[in-house]
Scaffold this active site. Structure first.
Site, short mmCIF file in Angstrom:
data_model
loop_
_atom_site.label_atom_id
_atom_site.label_comp_id
_atom_site.label_asym_id
_atom_site.label_seq_id
_atom_site.Cartn_x
_atom_site.Cartn_y
_atom_site.Cartn_z
CD GLU A 156 -3.10 -0.86 2.21
OE1 GLU A 156 -4.13 -0.25 1.82
OE2 GLU A 156 -2.70 -0.95 3.52
CG HIS A 206 -8.61 -0.12 4.66
ND1 HIS A 206 -8.19 -0.10 3.34
CD2 HIS A 206 -7.70 -0.45 5.49
CE1 HIS A 206 -6.62 -0.53 3.39
NE2 HIS A 206 -6.34 -0.38 4.52
ZN LIG Z 1 -4.21 -0.89 5.06
#
Ligand SMILES: [Zn+2]
Length: 260
Positions: A78, A167
């Site tokens: 990410e 999330h």
């Molecule tokens: Zn994350």
């Protein structure tokens, strides 16, 4: 510059461990800082749990989130979150992405976190929501494509933090210590807000109070004091990172013995 860079890398390793020790980061999540000598680069660890990070794990990335040197290690999936925010916000010098238990109920229920006590003002007046599904449909919820990172950065806008539905959250700061302070106090604020619900409707700070208390929380004396406190707590737990560019993993002892 070399000494400044070495110090910042050590500080980044410490920031990772402080945030893990204070319950903001767990096995996942990551912290980055903009390169002190090149605003078009940032520093971020290789893929590793934040509580274990040491200076030798820190790598340099371009703002496209590509490693400057060919990586020998696995990288965070990410990392575009960091690069895209640095591209969008000249004023941002540090970024933290996390899934802290304190913020998750809000990210799941879609209810806003609001500053409810003076130190909570560090988060600003509010934090917008970003739902990856709205623009990208079914995903595994990880922010891995540049267009996903850019979309997140757009929703963050000029705010200090953005909540990511189902999330976690991404928080930004004008420096590493400011970011650590904001991330921890925002989690404390979320915890207090949720607990206050059991007693009634939580009262929030007035806009003027957010401004005044937020300014206070960014004073160097305050940021230095909190950093020292969290560092001491980390030290007491025995998890202070080693100084210098340590080896990425312990040398294989058996092999060393064979050499002798
Ligand atoms: Zn994350």
């Amino acid at each position: 510059m070399a000494a400044k860079l070495t110090d910042l890398i050590a500080e980044l390793a410490l920031a990772n461990r402080i945030l893990a020790h204070e319950g903001v980061l767990d096995a996942f999540g990551h912290v980055s800082v903009r390169h002190p000598g090149d605003p078009n680069r940032y520093l971020l660890s290789r893929s590793r749990s934040p509580l274990l990070i040491e200076p030798g794990d820190i790598l340099e990335y371009t703002l496209d989130s590509q490693p400057v040197k060919p990586p020998k290690a696995h990288l965070y999936a990410e990392r575009v979150i960091h690069g895209c925010i640095y591209q969008a916000r000249d004023d941002v010098m540090a970024v933290c992405h996390h899934h802290a238990p304190a913020v998750m109920p809000f990210c799941i229920a879609g209810k806003p976190i609001q500053p409810v006590f003076h130190l909570g003002a560090a988060m600003g007046e509010d934090a917008p929501f970003w739902d990856q599904y709205d623009e990208f449909g079914d995903t595994n919820l990880l922010v891995v494509k540049p267009e996903e990172g850019q979309s997140l950065a757009r929703t963050l806008g000029k705010h200090n933090a953005v909540l990511m539905n189902r999330h976690g959250a991404t928080v930004v700061g004008g420096g590493l210590k400011e970011l650590v302070s904001r991330s921890i106090f925002m989690c404390q604020n979320a915890d207090y807000q949720l607990r206050a619900l059991a007693l009634g409707t939580p009262d929030r700070l007035h806009p003027g109070e957010v401004k005044l208390a937020g300014t206070l929380s960014l004073l160097p004396t305050v940021v230095t004091r909190t950093w020292e406190y969290w560092s001491m707590r980390l030290k007491a737990s025995g998890a202070i990172p080693p100084r210098g560019r340590a080896a990425k993993s312990a040398p294989p002892r058996a092999k060393a013995r064979r050499k002798r």
